[in-house]
Design a protein around this motif. Structure first.
Motif, PDB file in Angstrom:
ATOM      1  N   SER C   6       0.830  -1.204   0.000  1.00  0.00           N
ATOM      2  CA  SER C   6       0.000   0.000   0.000  1.00  0.00           C
ATOM      3  C   SER C   6       0.861   1.248   0.000  1.00  0.00           C
ATOM      4  O   SER C   6       0.493   2.270  -0.567  1.00  0.00           O
ATOM      5  N   VAL C   7       2.024   1.164   0.634  1.00  0.00           N
ATOM      6  CA  VAL C   7       2.965   2.286   0.565  1.00  0.00           C
ATOM      7  C   VAL C   7       3.345   2.533  -0.891  1.00  0.00           C
ATOM      8  O   VAL C   7       3.381   3.653  -1.386  1.00  0.00           O
ATOM      9  N   GLY C   8       3.611   1.416  -1.602  1.00  0.00           N
ATOM     10  CA  GLY C   8       3.997   1.519  -2.997  1.00  0.00           C
ATOM     11  C   GLY C   8       2.910   2.136  -3.858  1.00  0.00           C
ATOM     12  O   GLY C   8       3.169   3.061  -4.639  1.00  0.00           O
ATOM     13  N   VAL C   9       1.680   1.626  -3.707  1.00  0.00           N
ATOM     14  CA  VAL C   9       0.586   2.149  -4.535  1.00  0.00           C
ATOM     15  C   VAL C   9       0.331   3.631  -4.229  1.00  0.00           C
ATOM     16  O   VAL C   9       0.202   4.459  -5.126  1.00  0.00           O
ATOM     17  N   ASP C  10       0.252   3.934  -2.930  1.00  0.00           N
ATOM     18  CA  ASP C  10       0.088   5.340  -2.536  1.00  0.00           C
ATOM     19  C   ASP C  10       1.181   6.199  -3.139  1.00  0.00           C
ATOM     20  O   ASP C  10       0.933   7.280  -3.664  1.00  0.00           O
ATOM     21  N   GLY C  11       2.413   5.687  -3.043  1.00  0.00           N
ATOM     22  CA  GLY C  11       3.571   6.422  -3.540  1.00  0.00           C
ATOM     23  C   GLY C  11       3.454   6.702  -5.030  1.00  0.00           C
ATOM     24  O   GLY C  11       3.702   7.813  -5.483  1.00  0.00           O
ATOM     25  N   ILE C  12       3.059   5.652  -5.783  1.00  0.00           N
ATOM     26  CA  ILE C  12       2.947   5.816  -7.239  1.00  0.00           C
ATOM     27  C   ILE C  12       1.894   6.852  -7.592  1.00  0.00           C
ATOM     28  O   ILE C  12       2.119   7.733  -8.432  1.00  0.00           O
ATOM     29  N   ILE C  13       0.745   6.747  -6.950  1.00  0.00           N
ATOM     30  CA  ILE C  13      -0.339   7.690  -7.249  1.00  0.00           C
ATOM     31  C   ILE C  13       0.091   9.113  -6.908  1.00  0.00           C
ATOM     32  O   ILE C  13      -0.093  10.045  -7.700  1.00  0.00           O
ATOM     33  N   TYR C  14       0.659   9.268  -5.728  1.00  0.00           N
ATOM     34  CA  TYR C  14       1.087  10.605  -5.312  1.00  0.00           C
ATOM     35  C   TYR C  14       2.185  11.129  -6.224  1.00  0.00           C
ATOM     36  O   TYR C  14       2.180  12.295  -6.626  1.00  0.00           O
ATOM     37  N   SER C  15       3.127  10.267  -6.588  1.00  0.00           N
ATOM     38  CA  SER C  15       4.207  10.687  -7.477  1.00  0.00           C
ATOM     39  C   SER C  15       3.675  11.124  -8.829  1.00  0.00           C
ATOM     40  O   SER C  15       4.149  12.104  -9.399  1.00  0.00           O
ATOM     41  N   ALA C  16       2.708  10.373  -9.342  1.00  0.00           N
ATOM     42  CA  ALA C  16       2.148  10.707 -10.646  1.00  0.00           C
ATOM     43  C   ALA C  16       1.533  12.107 -10.606  1.00  0.00           C
ATOM     44  O   ALA C  16       1.747  12.931 -11.491  1.00  0.00           O
ATOM     45  N   TRP C  17       0.793  12.343  -9.557  1.00  0.00           N
ATOM     46  CA  TRP C  17       0.167  13.658  -9.405  1.00  0.00           C
ATOM     47  C   TRP C  17       1.214  14.757  -9.313  1.00  0.00           C
ATOM     48  O   TRP C  17       1.132  15.777  -9.977  1.00  0.00           O
ATOM     49  N   LEU C  18       2.236  14.513  -8.485  1.00  0.00           N
ATOM     50  CA  LEU C  18       3.309  15.490  -8.315  1.00  0.00           C
ATOM     51  C   LEU C  18       4.029  15.735  -9.638  1.00  0.00           C
ATOM     52  O   LEU C  18       4.379  16.869  -9.963  1.00  0.00           O
ATOM     53  N   GLY C 251      12.498  13.217  -9.164  1.00  0.00           N
ATOM     54  CA  GLY C 251      12.125  14.013  -8.003  1.00  0.00           C
ATOM     55  C   GLY C 251      10.737  13.658  -7.512  1.00  0.00           C
ATOM     56  O   GLY C 251      10.497  13.512  -6.309  1.00  0.00           O
ATOM     57  N   ALA C 252       9.804  13.498  -8.454  1.00  0.00           N
ATOM     58  CA  ALA C 252       8.434  13.164  -8.083  1.00  0.00           C
ATOM     59  C   ALA C 252       8.384  11.805  -7.398  1.00  0.00           C
ATOM     60  O   ALA C 252       7.704  11.624  -6.384  1.00  0.00           O
ATOM     61  N   VAL C 253       9.122  10.842  -7.941  1.00  0.00           N
ATOM     62  CA  VAL C 253       9.121   9.501  -7.345  1.00  0.00           C
ATOM     63  C   VAL C 253       9.715   9.551  -5.938  1.00  0.00           C
ATOM     64  O   VAL C 253       9.156   8.984  -4.997  1.00  0.00           O
ATOM     65  N   ILE C 254      10.848  10.239  -5.809  1.00  0.00           N
ATOM     66  CA  ILE C 254      11.480  10.322  -4.490  1.00  0.00           C
ATOM     67  C   ILE C 254      10.548  10.962  -3.471  1.00  0.00           C
ATOM     68  O   ILE C 254      10.313  10.417  -2.381  1.00  0.00           O
ATOM     69  N   VAL C 255       9.988  12.124  -3.828  1.00  0.00           N
ATOM     70  CA  VAL C 255       9.104  12.819  -2.889  1.00  0.00           C
ATOM     71  C   VAL C 255       7.870  11.969  -2.599  1.00  0.00           C
ATOM     72  O   VAL C 255       7.425  11.857  -1.455  1.00  0.00           O
ATOM     73  N   GLY C 256       7.319  11.340  -3.657  1.00  0.00           N
ATOM     74  CA  GLY C 256       6.119  10.525  -3.488  1.00  0.00           C
ATOM     75  C   GLY C 256       6.348   9.359  -2.544  1.00  0.00           C
ATOM     76  O   GLY C 256       5.578   9.102  -1.621  1.00  0.00           O
ATOM     77  N   VAL C 257       7.444   8.639  -2.771  1.00  0.00           N
ATOM     78  CA  VAL C 257       7.743   7.479  -1.933  1.00  0.00           C
ATOM     79  C   VAL C 257       8.051   7.903  -0.497  1.00  0.00           C
ATOM     80  O   VAL C 257       7.545   7.315   0.458  1.00  0.00           O
ATOM     81  N   VAL C 258       8.868   8.949  -0.383  1.00  0.00           N
ATOM     82  CA  VAL C 258       9.220   9.422   0.962  1.00  0.00           C
ATOM     83  C   VAL C 258       7.980   9.839   1.740  1.00  0.00           C
ATOM     84  O   VAL C 258       7.811   9.500   2.916  1.00  0.00           O
ATOM     85  N   ARG C 259       7.081  10.536   1.076  1.00  0.00           N
ATOM     86  CA  ARG C 259       5.868  10.977   1.751  1.00  0.00           C
ATOM     87  C   ARG C 259       5.010   9.782   2.128  1.00  0.00           C
ATOM     88  O   ARG C 259       4.465   9.714   3.221  1.00  0.00           O
ATOM     89  N   SER C 260       4.898   8.853   1.195  1.00  0.00           N
ATOM     90  CA  SER C 260       4.087   7.677   1.452  1.00  0.00           C
ATOM     91  C   SER C 260       4.617   6.908   2.666  1.00  0.00           C
ATOM     92  O   SER C 260       3.877   6.493   3.547  1.00  0.00           O
TER      93      SER C 260
END
Lengths: 312, 257, 298
Positions: C6-18, C251-260
């Motif tokens: 779920s961390v991964g999925v959340d991360g991907i979705i958030y990264s995509a948006w970012l 950058g988006a992936v890093i921020v997304g994953v870190v936030r997730s």
């Protein structure tokens, strides 16, 4: 000769505030005090701006100063206004001393963005911190002056007078600093840093010093603002707060140590009037004013007073 | 005369480009040395290494017996080695007078004679007069008096060069490195400028190294010539001998004596 | 394992948006060398236009499936009206100024636009959730995610890959690369740099508006929506390197994953950790993780 003129002007303003200020209404005292607080932050920004550096994160030190003052009251029970300002200065100064080792290496947009990031880090930390009230922040005890608690009708005046005196002293100190070799180095650093190094000076050291001075000023301003408003919250570290300070500095120009305070007062006036006239368009007015100043008066309002905005 | 600056075995590569290959030169005190060579031969790199702007990959540089190889430009300037630039490095938004004051202020501060806590206006070391007087004096000396209140960026080419050199002189250098002091200057002014600079400097007893493309200027003013080519010194002799040297004629001067 | 998923999925979705949100910012910086604060305004404009138009569309009983097209159209309309006005009307005269001054100009414009939005759409929240719920949900590791979120991922992929393709394979892209490297020389060679600036600014702002428009169904659209996205986009772009497209993705992936990760395991650091990463990158690699070379000065 120029020094005398500034000294006289600053002295006149101080006298005006101390004497005339006793007769103005409470809400006006509030605005004047906030103008001093924001003016101090803008004075620091002016110092950096002369060297070509724009800090997008001065709110970091403003907020640190405010929380230092607040913590003094909340955890130690001290509410003396001068102690608060000193605490703000020390906490902010120390933080800037440490962070300056990193920041003094940067210029231009990267200096701005890194300072922004650092202020947002503080914001993020404070928002989630339960002990300090999270997003709500907390209130500050009413001020005391040298151990005496002024009566309720005199508190505002006492705070305003203290603000005026401290600002007067700090402005004169900065004015003197601007005349020292390091102070005069600012436009040189902005113009040609390679030449500065080749003349035997360290640009990095000079920037570090200016950064710490600016932070101390912001810390005192923050403590002052905290006391005046009576409440502190993490919003004080948010990037929009830094934006306000930059606005004031641009508005004022870098011509003289009085300019930031005049700029802060004018900013306060514009903001209050704009908000009263139409609460949903005050940002529009502010944005338009900023745009007009940048385009038509890039040296700020102070350049209207001086023929050439020449630095001493 | 004793050796004041000793460069030994300096090597510097920028990727595939060899800017310096085993460059060595012992500079005697009070001498006037001309550095010649085509563009890209390594003259400016040599100066950049001496002044600390670039660190050599190998080799050492000694100044009066002290190793200065790894020092940054500001420390080297403080020791008394100053340089002027190919493209004049000025403070464009300041007036000519203010340019000089910045430099003099730094000199005073380095000598701990000026700062926040200092009361009176001190005399600039080596000149015996306060900064504003020294600034006026230097401006007159270099013929820049007329430009005193003009912004540095509006100066014509020759004046820019002179201001650049004047700024270099502010700290009373023991060694003066001039990078193309007469380039961008009209033909009839070249000799005058070199004479003016050398008079001003030599009166204080300084050693001078200058990079020059004009062989007549080199013949006239240099006591010794170092010829560079492809990162190496291909000739090291008095001007007549150096300019007559076969390699120098082939790779540098293109054959006039 | 489920948590990690779920961390991964959340991360991907958030990264995509970012990524979609930040891509325009890095493009505009890369081509025009300006840090554009109005980026947040276009995000907000897209959100408001999307919410109000889609809301009106659905209220009239038109086919709900077409509301996605409406969202797209809303972003397009709002960009085509506002972007040229800003670029041709104001920015065009300011390019000679210092980059910090231009940033302040865009900041002033941002302030103005914040209130313009209030004047047009008022201060009450817009809540148009139907497009969000319409596509149902899918399950990953026992948790249900609205299928709508995949639109964000698709949007990110399309804009990212599309832009890369444009830059590398088309004539327009090659000319744009020339403008990126040296506008003066490009002008001297006959390239209409002004037109490229207008196009870049418009396209970059469109990306922001799209991100805003497609986010609208998932949140309550209120004033101040643009404020947070500005600093977040800055963080993403700085981490990846100003002006770098692959950098924005990284950058988006890093921020997304870190936030997730922080949301799931240490929520108290959620806000500050992103800026901490930004500060770290600035401290060690100020030009970002993908950077361009610096020319010689003396």
């Amino acid at each position: 000769m120029r020094r005398d003129r500034t000294l006289v002007l600053v002295g006149a303003v101080l006298a005006g505030v101390l004497v005339g200020g006793a007769f103005i209404p409470q809400w006006a005292m509030f605005i004047v005090t906030i103008a001093f607080a924001q003016g101090l932050v803008a004075l620091g920004l002016m110092l950096l701006l002369r060297a070509g550096l724009v800090s997008f994160g001065q709110a970091l030190y403003y907020c640190l100063g405010a929380y230092a003052a607040g913590a003094l009251g909340r955890f130690v029970g001290v509410a003396d206004i001068f102690v608060q300002m000193l605490a703000g200065a020390l906490v902010a100064g120390f933080a800037a001393f440490v962070l300056g080792f990193l920041l003094a290496k940067y210029r231009g947009i990267f200096f701005g963005l890194l300072s922004l990031a650092l202020s947002m880090i503080l914001y993020g930390l404070l928002v989630k911190n339960e002990a300090l009230g999270s997003t709500d922040g907390f209130n500050i005890l009413p001020s005391t002056l040298f151990g005496i608690r002024p009566g309720p009708q005199w508190v505002r005046y006492a705070v305003m007078a203290s603000a005026a005196v401290v600002s007067f002293l700090l402005a004169l100190i900065v004015h003197r600093y601007l005349r020292t070799p390091l102070g005069r180095l600012a436009p040189a650093i902005k113009d040609n840093e390679i030449r500065v190094e080749y003349m035997g000076a360290s640009a990095r050291y000079a920037v570090h010093v200016k950064y710490v001075i600016a932070a101390v000023l912001a810390g005192v301003g923050g403590a002052l603002a905290a006391t005046t408003v009576g409440h502190i919250d993490p919003e004080m570290a948010f990037w929009t707060t830094s934006g306000e300070f930059i606005f004031i500095t641009i508005l004022a120009g870098t011509g003289n140590v009085i300019a930031p305070f005049a700029g802060a007062l004018i900013y306060g006036a514009i903001r209050t009037t704009a908000y009263d006239l139409s609460p949903n368009t005050w940002q529009l007015s502010l944005g338009t004013a900023l745009l007009l100043i940048i385009v038509f008066l890039p040296e700020g309002l102070w350049s209207l007073f001086k023929r050439h905005a020449r630095h001493p | 005369m004793p050796v004041i600056l000793d460069a030994r075995g300096l090597c510097k590569n920028f990727g595939a480009v060899t800017a310096a290959a085993e460059v060595s030169a012992a500079i005697e005190k009070d001498s006037v040395v001309g550095l010649i060579g085509t563009n890209g031969a390594g003259k400016t790199t040599f100066i950049n290494m001496i002044t600390g702007y670039i660190k050599p990959d190998q080799g050492t540089i000694e100044y009066e017996g002290r190793d200065i190889t790894r020092l940054p430009p500001r420390d080297i300037t403080r020791l008394g080695i100053c340089r002027s630039f190919q493209i004049p490095q000025l403070y464009p938004s300041l007036t000519v007078y203010e340019n000089m004051l910045v430099g003099l202020g730094i000199v005073l501060r380095n000598a701990r004679l000026a700062g926040f806590f200092h009361r009176r206006e001190a005399d600039v070391p080596g000149y015996g007069r306060p900064a504003h007087e020294v600034a006026e004096h230097l401006l007159d000396r270099f013929g820049l008096g007329d430009y005193r209140n003009r912004n540095a960026q509006v100066l014509p080419g020759g004046a820019r060069k002179l201001l650049d050199i004047a700024l270099t002189m502010v700290a009373k250098p023991r060694i003066l490195l001039l990078d193309e002091p007469t380039s961008g200057v009209s033909a009839q002014e070249k000799f005058g400028i070199m004479q003016m600079v050398l008079d001003a400097v030599r009166a204080e007893g300084a050693t001078v190294l200058f990079v020059e493309h004009d062989m007549e200027v080199v013949s006239r003013f240099a006591q010794r010539v170092l010829a560079f080519y492809d990162g190496r010194i291909i000739a090291d002799a008095p001007p007549q001998a150096a300019l007559a040297d076969e390699n120098v004629r082939r790779y540098v001067s293109g054959g006039h004596a | 394992m489920d948590q990690l998923l779920s961390v991964g999925v959340d991360g991907i979705i958030y990264s995509a948006w970012l990524f979609t949100a930040a891509l325009g910012l890095t493009l505009i910086y890369g081509v025009m060398k300006i840090v554009n604060v109005t980026h947040g305004s276009f995000y907000a404009l897209g959100a408001y236009a999307g919410a109000s138009l889609a809301g009106a569309w659905l209220a009239r009983g038109y086919p709900p499936m077409l509301s996605y097209v409406v969202l797209l159209a809303a972003a397009l309309i709002v960009t085509l009206v506002v972007a040229p006005l800003i670029e041709r009307g104001i920015l065009r005269f300011m390019y000679a100024k210092d980059e910090v001054v231009i940033l302040l100009i865009t900041y002033a414009l941002f302030l103005i636009l914040e209130d313009v939005i209030k004047l047009i759409w008022g201060v009450d929240p817009y809540f148009v959730a139907e497009p969000y719920a319409l596509l149902g949900s899918f399950e990953v590791g026992g948790l249900a995610y609205p299928t709508y979120n995949l639109i964000l991922v698709v949007l990110a992929l399309v804009s990212g890959l599309g832009l890369m393709g444009l830059l590398q394979s088309t004539r327009v892209g090659k000319l744009l690369l020339a403008v990126i490297h040296d506008p003066e020389v490009s002008r001297a060679m006959g390239i209409n740099v002004n037109r490229y600036y207008l196009a870049t600014f418009s396209f970059g702002s469109l990306l922001a508006a799209l991100a805003g428009s497609f986010t609208a169904p998932t949140v309550s659209v209120v004033p101040g929506l643009g404020v947070d996205i500005i600093v977040l986009s800055f963080a993403v772009v700085v981490i990846g390197g100003l002006g770098s497209l692959p950098g924005a993705a990284l950058g988006a992936v890093i921020v997304g994953v870190v936030r997730s990760l922080s949301v799931h395991y240490m929520p108290q650091v959620e806000l500050f950790v992103i800026y901490f990463v930004m500060a770290m990158v600035l401290a060690f690699r100020p030009r970002g993780l993908f950077s361009l070379a610096e020319p010689r000065k003396i």
